[in-house]
Design an enzyme around this catalytic site. Sequence first.
Site, PDB file in Angstrom:
ATOM      1  N   CYS A  52       0.830  -1.199  -0.145  1.00  0.00           N
ATOM      2  CA  CYS A  52      -0.273  -0.315  -0.216  1.00  0.00           C
ATOM      3  C   CYS A  52       0.783   1.029   0.450  1.00  0.00           C
ATOM      4  O   CYS A  52       1.900   1.401   0.081  1.00  0.00           O
ATOM      5  CB  CYS A  52      -0.657   0.319   1.368  1.00  0.00           C
ATOM      6  SG  CYS A  52       0.013   0.821   2.936  1.00  0.00           S
ATOM      7  N   GLU A  53       0.205   2.068  -0.221  1.00  0.00           N
ATOM      8  CA  GLU A  53       1.221   3.432  -0.909  1.00  0.00           C
ATOM      9  C   GLU A  53       1.263   4.307   0.186  1.00  0.00           C
ATOM     10  O   GLU A  53       1.988   5.266   0.504  1.00  0.00           O
ATOM     11  CB  GLU A  53       0.962   4.186  -2.037  1.00  0.00           C
ATOM     12  CG  GLU A  53      -0.353   5.239  -2.024  1.00  0.00           C
ATOM     13  CD  GLU A  53      -0.248   5.468  -3.668  1.00  0.00           C
ATOM     14  OE1 GLU A  53       0.112   5.624  -4.295  1.00  0.00           O
ATOM     15  OE2 GLU A  53      -1.127   6.188  -3.225  1.00  0.00           O
ATOM     16  N   HIS A  54       0.090   3.948   0.924  1.00  0.00           N
ATOM     17  CA  HIS A  54      -0.001   4.369   2.101  1.00  0.00           C
ATOM     18  C   HIS A  54       1.213   4.680   3.537  1.00  0.00           C
ATOM     19  O   HIS A  54       1.420   5.448   4.045  1.00  0.00           O
ATOM     20  CB  HIS A  54      -1.532   5.172   3.148  1.00  0.00           C
ATOM     21  CG  HIS A  54      -2.740   5.672   1.884  1.00  0.00           C
ATOM     22  ND1 HIS A  54      -3.279   4.899   1.465  1.00  0.00           N
ATOM     23  CD2 HIS A  54      -2.341   5.940   1.038  1.00  0.00           C
ATOM     24  CE1 HIS A  54      -4.357   5.535   0.849  1.00  0.00           C
ATOM     25  NE2 HIS A  54      -3.106   6.445   0.436  1.00  0.00           N
ATOM     26  N   HIS A  55       1.818   3.018   3.724  1.00  0.00           N
ATOM     27  CA  HIS A  55       2.181   3.057   5.021  1.00  0.00           C
ATOM     28  C   HIS A  55       3.290   2.046   4.208  1.00  0.00           C
ATOM     29  O   HIS A  55       4.003   1.615   4.942  1.00  0.00           O
ATOM     30  CB  HIS A  55       1.060   2.153   5.788  1.00  0.00           C
ATOM     31  CG  HIS A  55       0.321   2.357   6.400  1.00  0.00           C
ATOM     32  ND1 HIS A  55      -1.241   2.862   5.315  1.00  0.00           N
ATOM     33  CD2 HIS A  55      -0.218   3.699   7.297  1.00  0.00           C
ATOM     34  CE1 HIS A  55      -1.638   3.194   5.595  1.00  0.00           C
ATOM     35  NE2 HIS A  55      -1.510   3.680   7.492  1.00  0.00           N
ATOM     36  N   GLN A  90      -5.386  -0.772  -3.718  1.00  0.00           N
ATOM     37  CA  GLN A  90      -6.299  -2.009  -4.020  1.00  0.00           C
ATOM     38  C   GLN A  90      -7.686  -1.380  -5.549  1.00  0.00           C
ATOM     39  O   GLN A  90      -7.632  -2.093  -6.315  1.00  0.00           O
ATOM     40  CB  GLN A  90      -7.290  -2.183  -3.124  1.00  0.00           C
ATOM     41  CG  GLN A  90      -7.599  -3.618  -4.100  1.00  0.00           C
ATOM     42  CD  GLN A  90      -8.258  -4.812  -2.619  1.00  0.00           C
ATOM     43  OE1 GLN A  90      -8.062  -4.293  -1.469  1.00  0.00           O
ATOM     44  NE2 GLN A  90      -9.539  -4.765  -2.659  1.00  0.00           N
ATOM     45  N   HIS A 135      -5.271  -6.132   4.242  1.00  0.00           N
ATOM     46  CA  HIS A 135      -3.880  -5.034   4.285  1.00  0.00           C
ATOM     47  C   HIS A 135      -3.594  -4.803   5.079  1.00  0.00           C
ATOM     48  O   HIS A 135      -4.398  -5.118   6.562  1.00  0.00           O
ATOM     49  CB  HIS A 135      -4.689  -3.685   3.990  1.00  0.00           C
ATOM     50  CG  HIS A 135      -5.251  -3.850   2.573  1.00  0.00           C
ATOM     51  ND1 HIS A 135      -5.120  -2.675   2.124  1.00  0.00           N
ATOM     52  CD2 HIS A 135      -6.559  -4.379   2.110  1.00  0.00           C
ATOM     53  CE1 HIS A 135      -5.319  -2.589   0.494  1.00  0.00           C
ATOM     54  NE2 HIS A 135      -6.647  -3.734   0.433  1.00  0.00           N
ATOM     55  N   CYS A 177      -1.403  -2.613   6.747  1.00  0.00           N
ATOM     56  CA  CYS A 177      -1.937  -1.797   7.183  1.00  0.00           C
ATOM     57  C   CYS A 177      -3.051  -1.261   7.927  1.00  0.00           C
ATOM     58  O   CYS A 177      -2.956  -0.316   9.258  1.00  0.00           O
ATOM     59  CB  CYS A 177      -1.372  -0.501   7.021  1.00  0.00           C
ATOM     60  SG  CYS A 177      -2.829  -0.876   5.081  1.00  0.00           S
TER      61      CYS A 177
HETATM   62 ZN   LIG Z   1      -2.128   1.438   4.058  1.00  0.00          ZN
END
Ligand SMILES: [Zn+2]
Length: 223
Positions: free
Chosen positions: A109-112, A150, A178, A180
């Site tokens: 995931c690009e956020h975490h 996703q 996920h 995260c």
């Molecule tokens: Zn994430």
Amino acid sequence: MFDRRSEVREEKRMAQAIAVTKPVRGVLEIDEGLSRFSTQEMYREILRRLGENPKRDGLVATPARVEKSLAFLTKGYAEDPTKVLRGALFDVDYDEMVIVKDIEMFSLCEHHMLPFFGKVHVAYIPKGKVIGLSKIARLVEIFARRLQVQERLTRQIADSIQEAIQPQGVGVVIEARHLCMMMRGIEKQNSSTVTSAMVGCFRQKETRSEFLSLVRPATHTGI
Ligand SMILES: [Zn+2]
């Protein structure tokens, strides 16, 4: 009693604290400064900031391993999905649904930058051309081996098939878990996220339900 000196001292202390927590320079300048360090040096610094000793036995080779593993997990940036598909298109006289289901997918995931993983189901109804079956799994791999969300991953797979063979329609469903969410305890441990992208005739209720009934157990009817 009012004490001017202690107030000035207090102001100074606050100013120093703010200077430490706030970045002193713009992000771009900091980037330029960092570019002279190797990736492994930066991972060593991260380990230090986590409170670890990067020189201890178990961690000495960790920066090198992390660099290598992250390069593998994001190798999709260097691959061109259009090229991969171009070499595997075949003319056919077939207009039934083609389904490739349960394609294993691992992404970050690009956020975490934590993993999300699960299954991808792809279907399309051809209009004169089909894609070699193994190439659909390759396509999933190319987009999954990048920093992703996703929803975008789902959309990119559908769009690139649509673009390559202009079929009557394409449907893509991804079911994923996920880390995260799971590791950080925000969502239930067993929850999975389902996303779908429907193009062309897959927007019609009948085609969409046929596809979904073929790829998902009867208990899941949420799409
Ligand atoms: Zn994430």
